[in-house]
Design a protein around this motif. Structure first.
Motif, PDB file in Angstrom:
ATOM      1  N   TYR A   1       0.836  -1.205   0.000  1.00 23.19           N
ATOM      2  CA  TYR A   1       0.000   0.000   0.000  1.00 23.19           C
ATOM      3  C   TYR A   1       0.876   1.264   0.000  1.00 23.19           C
ATOM      4  CZ  TYR A   1      -4.664  -2.047   0.888  1.00 23.19           C
ATOM      5  OH  TYR A   1      -5.859  -2.696   0.786  1.00 23.19           O
ATOM      6  N   GLY A   2       1.977   1.215   0.725  1.00 22.61           N
ATOM      7  CA  GLY A   2       2.839   2.392   0.826  1.00 22.61           C
ATOM      8  C   GLY A   2       2.358   3.338   1.915  1.00 22.61           C
ATOM      9  N   ASP A   3       3.242   4.289   2.283  1.00 23.27           N
ATOM     10  CA  ASP A   3       2.956   5.164   3.429  1.00 23.27           C
ATOM     11  C   ASP A   3       2.140   6.398   3.081  1.00 23.27           C
ATOM     12  OD1 ASP A   3       4.388   3.544   5.113  1.00 23.27           O
ATOM     13  OD2 ASP A   3       6.292   4.586   4.698  1.00 23.27           O
ATOM     14  N   ASP A   4       2.052   6.709   1.804  1.00 20.92           N
ATOM     15  CA  ASP A   4       1.388   7.968   1.454  1.00 20.92           C
ATOM     16  C   ASP A   4      -0.114   7.908   1.736  1.00 20.92           C
ATOM     17  OD1 ASP A   4       1.420   5.984  -0.404  1.00 20.92           O
ATOM     18  OD2 ASP A   4       1.235   7.289  -2.138  1.00 20.92           O
ATOM     19  N   GLU A   5      -0.730   9.062   1.701  1.00 21.85           N
ATOM     20  CA  GLU A   5      -2.167   9.163   1.918  1.00 21.85           C
ATOM     21  C   GLU A   5      -2.926   8.593   0.723  1.00 21.85           C
ATOM     22  OE1 GLU A   5      -4.570  11.085   4.221  1.00 21.85           O
ATOM     23  OE2 GLU A   5      -3.022   9.999   5.328  1.00 21.85           O
ATOM     24  N   PRO A   6      -4.059   7.940   0.954  1.00 21.94           N
ATOM     25  CA  PRO A   6      -4.866   7.498  -0.202  1.00 21.94           C
ATOM     26  C   PRO A   6      -5.515   8.692  -0.897  1.00 21.94           C
ATOM     27  CG  PRO A   6      -6.029   7.047   1.853  1.00 21.94           C
ATOM     28  CD  PRO A   6      -4.667   7.542   2.228  1.00 21.94           C
ATOM     29  N   ALA A   7      -5.880   8.522  -2.151  1.00 19.22           N
ATOM     30  CA  ALA A   7      -6.560   9.597  -2.890  1.00 19.22           C
ATOM     31  C   ALA A   7      -7.890   9.918  -2.218  1.00 19.22           C
ATOM     32  CB  ALA A   7      -6.793   9.157  -4.337  1.00 19.22           C
ATOM     33  N   ARG A   8      -8.263  11.175  -2.252  1.00 22.24           N
ATOM     34  CA  ARG A   8      -9.498  11.633  -1.600  1.00 22.24           C
ATOM     35  C   ARG A   8     -10.503  12.132  -2.617  1.00 22.24           C
ATOM     36  NH1 ARG A   8      -8.941   9.393   3.332  1.00 22.24           N
ATOM     37  NH2 ARG A   8      -6.946   9.912   4.275  1.00 22.24           N
ATOM     38  N   LEU A   9     -11.768  12.089  -2.230  1.00 20.19           N
ATOM     39  CA  LEU A   9     -12.861  12.593  -3.067  1.00 20.19           C
ATOM     40  C   LEU A   9     -12.680  14.081  -3.326  1.00 20.19           C
ATOM     41  CD1 LEU A   9     -15.694  11.840  -4.262  1.00 20.19           C
ATOM     42  CD2 LEU A   9     -16.662  12.758  -2.150  1.00 20.19           C
ATOM     43  N   GLU A  10     -13.028  14.524  -4.534  1.00 25.22           N
ATOM     44  CA  GLU A  10     -12.901  15.950  -4.876  1.00 25.22           C
ATOM     45  C   GLU A  10     -13.815  16.791  -3.983  1.00 25.22           C
ATOM     46  OE1 GLU A  10     -14.313  13.712  -6.799  1.00 25.22           O
ATOM     47  OE2 GLU A  10     -16.262  14.453  -7.493  1.00 25.22           O
ATOM     48  N   VAL A  11     -13.327  17.974  -3.626  1.00 24.13           N
ATOM     49  CA  VAL A  11     -14.066  18.854  -2.716  1.00 24.13           C
ATOM     50  C   VAL A  11     -15.446  19.201  -3.287  1.00 24.13           C
ATOM     51  CG1 VAL A  11     -14.050  21.134  -1.613  1.00 24.13           C
ATOM     52  CG2 VAL A  11     -11.951  19.760  -1.695  1.00 24.13           C
ATOM     53  N   ALA A  12     -15.523  19.333  -4.613  1.00 25.39           N
ATOM     54  CA  ALA A  12     -16.794  19.712  -5.234  1.00 25.39           C
ATOM     55  C   ALA A  12     -17.903  18.704  -4.949  1.00 25.39           C
ATOM     56  CB  ALA A  12     -16.603  19.874  -6.740  1.00 25.39           C
ATOM     57  N   SER A  13     -17.539  17.467  -4.570  1.00 27.09           N
ATOM     58  CA  SER A  13     -18.572  16.456  -4.298  1.00 27.09           C
ATOM     59  C   SER A  13     -18.776  16.210  -2.809  1.00 27.09           C
ATOM     60  CB  SER A  13     -18.223  15.133  -4.989  1.00 27.09           C
ATOM     61  OG  SER A  13     -18.343  15.259  -6.385  1.00 27.09           O
TER      62      SER A  13
END
Ligand SMILES: Nc1ncnc2c1ncn2[C@@H]1O[C@H](COP(=O)(O)OP(=O)(O)OP(=O)(O)O)[C@@H](O)[C@H]1O
Ligand SMILES: [Mg+2]
Length: 480
Positions: free
Chosen positions: A357-369
């Motif tokens: 998976y790695g240490d970085d943050e997972p992708a997040r939903l766009e703010v517009a939604s």
């Protein structure tokens, strides 16, 4: 013909067969194995071109007994949106599509298999790929979070109860609708990578949500259908991993039929009724057979009860992760998923899986939604707020099913047997009723008018059968 005449014991044999023009090739795998003297079913693979030709491959031993571990490189999407998820029996890579860049279509994913077949590991592989490729993952792990524990924290929205699954699905549908409005206002009619991220809603153990008697079956079925229908063109995909012996168990047979036909379908070790249905549904061409996947690679040897030797081989290697990618270019070629993490059980989270998976943050939903995804999304990292939302959902559902029950009873039973109508009346009553009360209620349900004598008869019959109890003088109630 027998194998020794064809090849030495350690060689792979490939036979190309053809029937005359005008005929379609058909075969009987069991008979073929018998003819070739093969007892291990995983040593033989038959693939056809769906018409006249077949290729039979016979291996000296199961070619998929040992499969390498997956790497992060395997899981980076190629320009066709595909990742490497496994290997075919002949060593070639199995590619699964996460996204279709040529049409901008989000995908639908189905992973079927009996218990222990390797569904959750295959799902974990796809979740890791989603993180690596910047896809937003929303996951409900309906085994109380036990199936893919490493995913928590590596997905954008995580849930482990039926209520959370419903909240995730509702938010997913709302995001799809919001995107649709937004895109159409901007004059866009398709989805492309680079703007909003892809969003994948995944449910492991989806059978628990969709089987008969499951509390949210109807709503879940509706939401999944809606995601399958509207999500495709706005970058919202849906994926289910399920243990099912019959499609009926998954929210009714036609719920998933469209998904099955157009989705990325992977079939792990299955039950025979499931296979019949897939053929019946046209997912597998008639005449095509999939070699059964045994639970282990132990040879089946008949042993006499007088045989004193007790060398039962209990630790033969398993076949978990082995299956068929029905939607791929080679649906009848046996494949196995690349190994994900430790095979042996571990006391805690698997470090190998966490590293993938790695240490970085997972992708997040766009703010517009965010507004569309609503309170459930905003509360996803707040256990107290989430518990309150789940409780509200439960209460809402109980309220609905109460009124729903009355509606369906009056609609469903008014023309039926009098006993059914009487039972329905008693079922929706809060207190015991007299025969006269029952008579009035039955005559108000929209069905044929009846006389008090018939109602008394029905009450007597139901009481004899134990469905109805006489509680006090002349009062009747349903036995619950
Ligand atoms: N590709 C694979 N290669 C080797 N071993 C595997 C593979 N996939 C799964 N396994 C082994 O099989 C076990 C069961 O796999 P998994 O939990 O994914 O099955 P499942 O179908 O989700 O089962 P359940 O019905 O219990 O949820 C894993 O713990 C792992 O040890
Ligand atoms: Mg599982």
């Amino acid at each position: 013909m027998s194998m020794p005449t064809l090849a030495a014991a350690d060689e792979v044999v490939e036979l190309m067969l053809e029937v005359p023009a005008g005929q379609v090739i058909r075969y009987d795998l069991a008979a073929l194995r018998s003819a070739l003297g093969i007892t291990d079913p995983t040593r033989i693979v038959v693939e056809t071109d769906g018409s006249r030709q077949a290729m039979v491959t016979v291996y000296p031993s199961n070619p998929l007994a040992n499969v390498r571990a997956v790497t992060r490189e395997d899981l980076v999407m190629d320009r066709h949106g595909r990742i490497v998820a496994g290997v075919y029996h002949n060593g070639r890579p199995v590619r699964k599509r996460l996204f279709d860049p040529s049409t901008g279509s989000a995908q639908r994913f189905l992973l079927f298999g009996t218990t222990g077949a390797g569904k959750s590991r295959a799902l974990q592989l796809e979740l890791i790929a989603e993180k690596i490729n910047g896809i937003v993952s929303w996951l409900a792990d309906l085994k109380e979070g036990q199936s893919v524990p490493e995913a928590k924290g590596n997905v954008d929205f995580y849930g482990s109860s039926q209520e959370e699954a419903i909240l995730i699905l509702r938010s997913g549908v709302a995001v799809a609708h919001a995107r649709m409005r937004r895109y159409s206002a901007a004059g866009r009619n398709s989805f492309a990578l680079g703007g909003d991220p892809l969003l994948h809603v995944r449910i492991d153990e989806a059978n628990r949500l969709l089987e008969k008697g499951a509390p949210y079956r109807d709503e879940a079925t509706g939401l999944i259908k809606e995601l399958g229908r509207t999500g495709r063109s706005v970058g919202v995909g849906i994926g289910l991993a399920a243990q099912a012996s019959h499609l009926e168990e998954l929210g009714g047979s036609d719920t998933l039929r469209a998904m099955l036909k157009e989705g990325e379908v992977t079939l792990l070790r299955w039950s025979s009724s499931m296979m019949r249905q897939l053929v019946g549904d046209g997912l597998l061409p008639a005449g095509e057979q999939l070699q059964t996947i045994p639970k282990t690679l132990a040879e089946r040897v008949l042993r006499s009860q007088f045989d004193l030797d007790e060398d039962d081989d209990d630790d033969a290697p398993g076949t978990q992760g082995t299956g068929y990618v029905l939607s791929g270019p080679r649906p009848t070629a046996m494949m196995r998923h690349l190994r994900v993490g430790s095979i042996a059980p571990l006391p805690g989270l698997d470090p190998e899986i966490l590293a993938l998976y790695g240490d970085d943050e997972p992708a997040r939903l766009e703010v517009a939604s965010h507004a569309a995804a609503a309170a459930a999304y905003a509360s996803r990292h707040d256990p107290v707020a989430m518990a309150a939302l789940c409780q509200a959902l439960q209460a809402e559902h109980e309220e609905k099913s109460k009124s729903g029950a009355v509606v369906s009873i009056s609609a469903g039973h008014s023309g039926g047997l009098l006993e059914d109508r009487v039972q329905a009346v008693l079922a929706s009553a809060d207190a015991p009723m007299t025969a006269a009360d029952v008579l009035d209620a039955v005559n108000a349900d929209g069905g044929k008018a009846v006389k008090v004598g018939s109602v008394r008869n029905s009450l007597g019959l139901l009481a004899d059968e134990g469905d109805v109890a006489r509680v006090g003088r002349g009062l009747y109630a349903l036995n619950r």
